[in-house]
Write an enzyme that holds these catalytic residues in place. Structure first.
Site, PDB file in Angstrom:
ATOM      1  N   HIS A   1     -15.572 -15.398  28.499  1.00  0.00           N
ATOM      2  CA  HIS A   1     -15.061 -16.258  27.425  1.00  0.00           C
ATOM      3  C   HIS A   1     -15.524 -15.782  26.048  1.00  0.00           C
ATOM      4  O   HIS A   1     -15.681 -16.580  25.117  1.00  0.00           O
ATOM      5  CB  HIS A   1     -15.532 -17.702  27.649  1.00  0.00           C
ATOM      6  CG  HIS A   1     -14.902 -18.360  28.836  1.00  0.00           C
ATOM      7  ND1 HIS A   1     -15.382 -19.524  29.388  1.00  0.00           N
ATOM      8  CD2 HIS A   1     -13.817 -18.020  29.573  1.00  0.00           C
ATOM      9  CE1 HIS A   1     -14.620 -19.879  30.420  1.00  0.00           C
ATOM     10  NE2 HIS A   1     -13.664 -18.976  30.554  1.00  0.00           N
TER      11      HIS A   1
HETATM   12  C1  FAD Z   1     -10.403 -12.963  33.941  1.00  0.00           C
HETATM   13  C2  FAD Z   1     -10.400 -14.006  32.865  1.00  0.00           C
HETATM   14  C3  FAD Z   1     -10.265 -15.348  33.220  1.00  0.00           C
HETATM   15  C4  FAD Z   1     -10.285 -16.328  32.223  1.00  0.00           C
HETATM   16  N1  FAD Z   1     -10.043 -17.629  32.565  1.00  0.00           N
HETATM   17  C5  FAD Z   1      -9.963 -18.573  31.591  1.00  0.00           C
HETATM   18  C6  FAD Z   1      -9.597 -19.915  31.895  1.00  0.00           C
HETATM   19  O1  FAD Z   1      -9.233 -20.253  33.028  1.00  0.00           O
HETATM   20  N2  FAD Z   1      -9.623 -20.821  30.882  1.00  0.00           N
HETATM   21  C7  FAD Z   1      -9.992 -20.490  29.616  1.00  0.00           C
HETATM   22  O2  FAD Z   1     -10.034 -21.353  28.751  1.00  0.00           O
HETATM   23  N3  FAD Z   1     -10.277 -19.206  29.286  1.00  0.00           N
HETATM   24  C8  FAD Z   1     -10.235 -18.253  30.229  1.00  0.00           C
HETATM   25  N4  FAD Z   1     -10.462 -16.940  29.893  1.00  0.00           N
HETATM   26  C9  FAD Z   1     -10.603 -16.604  28.468  1.00  0.00           C
HETATM   27  C10 FAD Z   1      -9.273 -16.645  27.736  1.00  0.00           C
HETATM   28  O3  FAD Z   1      -8.208 -16.201  28.568  1.00  0.00           O
HETATM   29  C11 FAD Z   1      -9.372 -15.760  26.492  1.00  0.00           C
HETATM   30  O4  FAD Z   1     -10.480 -16.197  25.727  1.00  0.00           O
HETATM   31  C12 FAD Z   1      -8.137 -15.796  25.611  1.00  0.00           C
HETATM   32  O5  FAD Z   1      -6.967 -15.534  26.366  1.00  0.00           O
HETATM   33  C13 FAD Z   1      -8.303 -14.766  24.493  1.00  0.00           C
HETATM   34  O6  FAD Z   1      -7.180 -14.781  23.656  1.00  0.00           O
HETATM   35  P1  FAD Z   1      -7.083 -13.727  22.456  1.00  0.00           P
HETATM   36  O7  FAD Z   1      -5.778 -13.977  21.797  1.00  0.00           O
HETATM   37  O8  FAD Z   1      -8.321 -13.823  21.646  1.00  0.00           O
HETATM   38  O9  FAD Z   1      -7.112 -12.285  23.144  1.00  0.00           O
HETATM   39  P2  FAD Z   1      -6.234 -11.664  24.323  1.00  0.00           P
HETATM   40  O10 FAD Z   1      -5.427 -12.735  24.993  1.00  0.00           O
HETATM   41  O11 FAD Z   1      -7.166 -10.882  25.161  1.00  0.00           O
HETATM   42  O12 FAD Z   1      -5.185 -10.713  23.577  1.00  0.00           O
HETATM   43  C14 FAD Z   1      -5.472  -9.481  22.981  1.00  0.00           C
HETATM   44  C15 FAD Z   1      -4.246  -8.589  23.111  1.00  0.00           C
HETATM   45  O13 FAD Z   1      -4.353  -7.510  22.197  1.00  0.00           O
HETATM   46  C16 FAD Z   1      -3.942  -6.324  22.855  1.00  0.00           C
HETATM   47  N5  FAD Z   1      -4.589  -5.185  22.188  1.00  0.00           N
HETATM   48  C17 FAD Z   1      -5.920  -4.913  22.157  1.00  0.00           C
HETATM   49  N6  FAD Z   1      -6.147  -3.805  21.425  1.00  0.00           N
HETATM   50  C18 FAD Z   1      -4.944  -3.376  20.967  1.00  0.00           C
HETATM   51  C19 FAD Z   1      -4.547  -2.291  20.131  1.00  0.00           C
HETATM   52  N7  FAD Z   1      -5.439  -1.424  19.623  1.00  0.00           N
HETATM   53  N8  FAD Z   1      -3.220  -2.155  19.842  1.00  0.00           N
HETATM   54  C20 FAD Z   1      -2.311  -3.030  20.346  1.00  0.00           C
HETATM   55  N9  FAD Z   1      -2.649  -4.083  21.144  1.00  0.00           N
HETATM   56  C21 FAD Z   1      -3.953  -4.255  21.441  1.00  0.00           C
HETATM   57  C22 FAD Z   1      -4.408  -6.524  24.287  1.00  0.00           C
HETATM   58  O14 FAD Z   1      -3.757  -5.654  25.185  1.00  0.00           O
HETATM   59  C23 FAD Z   1      -4.085  -7.992  24.496  1.00  0.00           C
HETATM   60  O15 FAD Z   1      -2.760  -8.184  24.948  1.00  0.00           O
HETATM   61  C24 FAD Z   1     -10.462 -15.955  30.863  1.00  0.00           C
HETATM   62  C25 FAD Z   1     -10.584 -14.609  30.519  1.00  0.00           C
HETATM   63  C26 FAD Z   1     -10.543 -13.643  31.490  1.00  0.00           C
HETATM   64  C27 FAD Z   1     -10.651 -12.197  31.080  1.00  0.00           C
END
Ligand code: FAD
Length: 496
Positions: free
Chosen positions: A425
């Site tokens: 997380h």
């Molecule tokens: C296995 C797992 C289970 C989880 N389960 C839960 C849950 O049940 N409930 C909960 O509340 N939270 C959960 N989490 C946490 C939650 O899913 C994340 O905190 C949240 O989705 C993060 O959102 P974000 O937009 O910050 O990043 P992300 O959703 O990770 O998005 C980042 C995106 O940017 C892209 N990217 C990265 N670098 C580049 C680049 N240089 N160029 C282009 N694209 C790029 C990536 O490919 C990705 O698609 C879990 C996380 C994981 C890993």
């Protein structure tokens, strides 16, 4: 200039932001994603769609970034984070829990009241009605009911009542912490990821373009203004505003590769220093956790194939933290067929802080993380407490013997360290704060301090990991950022 806004990263926050920003037909939005893109929800691979399985998060699998994580000195693990349209929301547990009022009120310029309209706008809660819930948003939210609720879930909730944990019937309802069902973003067994909810329904908009298989290598700066991005293939894309939504692992890396970060670390890594920003990658937090296994004695009838694994949770107000800093999450479905069920015991408001290693960075990979879990006596004591309380639940529910029974503090610390893992997380690698906070990377409107035309909109900006999983909050960030970018606000306090 072709694009008004380029959003890098189509994860939880990036998809919500792109969907909302492109509602204005006059705003040209480009969404770039390193991983694969699809154009139809049915085209996601089966393991990405299936909410009953966590297989898509395998760090060795095709849908993830493989992240090397130091938990405590001498113990490392690997975490898979989503690398496809939908980002981590496409591979996660689908638990849809809001941050607590205490979390939201502690973020400068943000508050429970200011964020509530955005949580509400994003959701279509199919169970609970009222002013705290949305019924028309793109994300369906349900709790396991009827045949979807496992028999062991009832036993877990009964056990919680027996040991005196109060009921918390609506875990997104601003109620005191307690025992209740876990809301999930799921529909008929499908994990409804952020791309399914916010992007795929709008691909026909002429002002929204989505490009997969496009990894951004750096942000292009002209003096103190961001003017576009450059891909790993050397192609440049100009835009009026650049938004990094690359998630809390890749965002600090992309900032550093763009010459934005702690000058000492950038120089040591051989990177140019375009803009000094000491907080990049420093002082983040995540939830340390351990699993207690117990036999799946209630697996008759087996858990329904469309039911999420994590069905119920206890959040504990053990006196020190009224918002509930301890979580015991029931996984009612074994991780592997024939295996045990689990209680995940996690510390939700840790003091310990970690750091991203900004050395040897490669935009096609991820940086190393050093979580430095349980570095404080407070955190060790709270971990012992949550394990002991979970042991009480196992015994009260007749599920298993208490594995911590008879262990003193030192032995239990050793047991916890040996079994320690992470909830994945991660938050706070480019945290928000006011200009007088030297560790703040973005201001309360999510603009990088000292630069123009560059925002960060993802879980990196959260000053600390919230006391509940961050997935729902990542969507809320995208929802609210859309209004910040547009200069409009859907109710709530103005950002100061
Ligand atoms: C296995 C797992 C289970 C989880 N389960 C839960 C849950 O049940 N409930 C909960 O509340 N939270 C959960 N989490 C946490 C939650 O899913 C994340 O905190 C949240 O989705 C993060 O959102 P974000 O937009 O910050 O990043 P992300 O959703 O990770 O998005 C980042 C995106 O940017 C892209 N990217 C990265 N670098 C580049 C680049 N240089 N160029 C282009 N694209 C790029 C990536 O490919 C990705 O698609 C879990 C996380 C994981 C890993």
């Amino acid at each position: 200039m072709a694009w008004d806004v380029v959003i890098v990263g189509a994860g939880s926050s990036g998809c919500a932001l792109a969907g909302r920003l492109s509602e204005d037909p006059h705003r040209r939005v480009l969404l770039l994603e390193a991983g694969a893109a699809v154009t139809d929800p049915a085209a996601f691979p089966a393991d990405v769609r299936d909410v009953a399985s966590l297989a898509a998060a395998d760090p060795d699998g095709p849908h993830t970034w493989d992240v090397d994580v130091g938990l405590v000195p001498g113990r490392r693990t690997r975490v898979g984070r989503g690398r496809l349209l939908g980002g981590s929301s496409a591979v996660n547990g689908a638990n849809h829990l809001r941050a607590t009022r205490a979390d939201l009120d502690s973020w400068p310029g943000w508050s429970y009241e200011a964020t509530l309209p955005y949580y509400v706008r994003g959701e279509r809660d199919l169970d609970v009605r009222g002013p705290l819930h949305g019924d028309a948003g793109p994300v369906p939210v349900v709790r396991p009911a009827g045949e979807l609720r496992a028999a062991v879930t009832e036993r877990f909730l009964d056990a919680a009542a027996r040991v005196g944990v109060p009921a918390e019937p609506d875990k997104n309802g601003d109620q005191p912490p307690g025992a209740g069902l876990v809301p999930a973003n799921v529909r008929r067994g499908v994990r409804v990821n952020a791309a399914m909810a916010y992007v795929l329904p709008h691909l026909a908009r002429p002002n929204l373009t989505v490009r997969g298989d496009t990894t951004v290598a750096r942000v292009l700066l002209d003096g103190d203004r961001a003017v576009g991005v450059e891909g790993v293939d050397g192609r440049r894309i100009e835009a009026g505003e650049v938004v990094l939504s690359t998630g809390s692992v890749c965002t600090p890396q992309l900032l550093a590769l763009s010459g934005i970060g702690p000058p000492d670390a950038l120089r040591a890594a051989g990177l140019p220093v375009h803009h000094e920003c000491p907080g990049v990658g420093r002082g983040y937090s995540d939830h340390p956790s351990v699993y207690l296994a117990f036999p799946d004695a209630t697996g008759d009838p087996p858990v329904h194939p469309e039911a999420p694994g994590a069905q119920a949770a206890v959040h504990l107000d053990a006196g020190d933290d009224p918002a509930g800093d301890l979580e015991i999450l029931l996984f009612a479905r074994p991780f592997a067929p024939g295996g045990p069920c689990h209680l995940m015991c996690a510390l939700q408001a840790p003091e310990s802080r970690g750091a991203v290693v900004l050395d040897g960075l490669d935009p096609t990979g991820t940086p190393r993380l050093e979580h430095r879990y349980l570095a404080s006596g407070h955190d060790r004591a709270r971990m012992r407490e949550v394990v002991r309380r979970a042991g009480d639940l196992l015994v009260a529910g007749g599920l298993a013997l208490d594995p911590a029974r008879g262990l003193g503090a030192r032995e239990l610390d050793a047991w916890i360290t040996a079994h320690l893992t992470t909830s994945a997380h991660l938050c706070g690698t480019a945290r928000l704060g006011t200009a007088d906070d030297p560790g703040a990377v973005v201001d309360p409107e999510l603009r990088v301090h000292g630069l123009r035309g560059l925002r960060v909109v993802d879980t990196s900006v959260l000053p600390a990991v919230p006391r509940r999983g961050p997935a729902a909050t990542a969507l809320m960030l995208g929802e609210r950022a859309a209004d910040l970018v547009a200069g409009a606000r859907a109710g709530g306090d103005p950002v100061t």
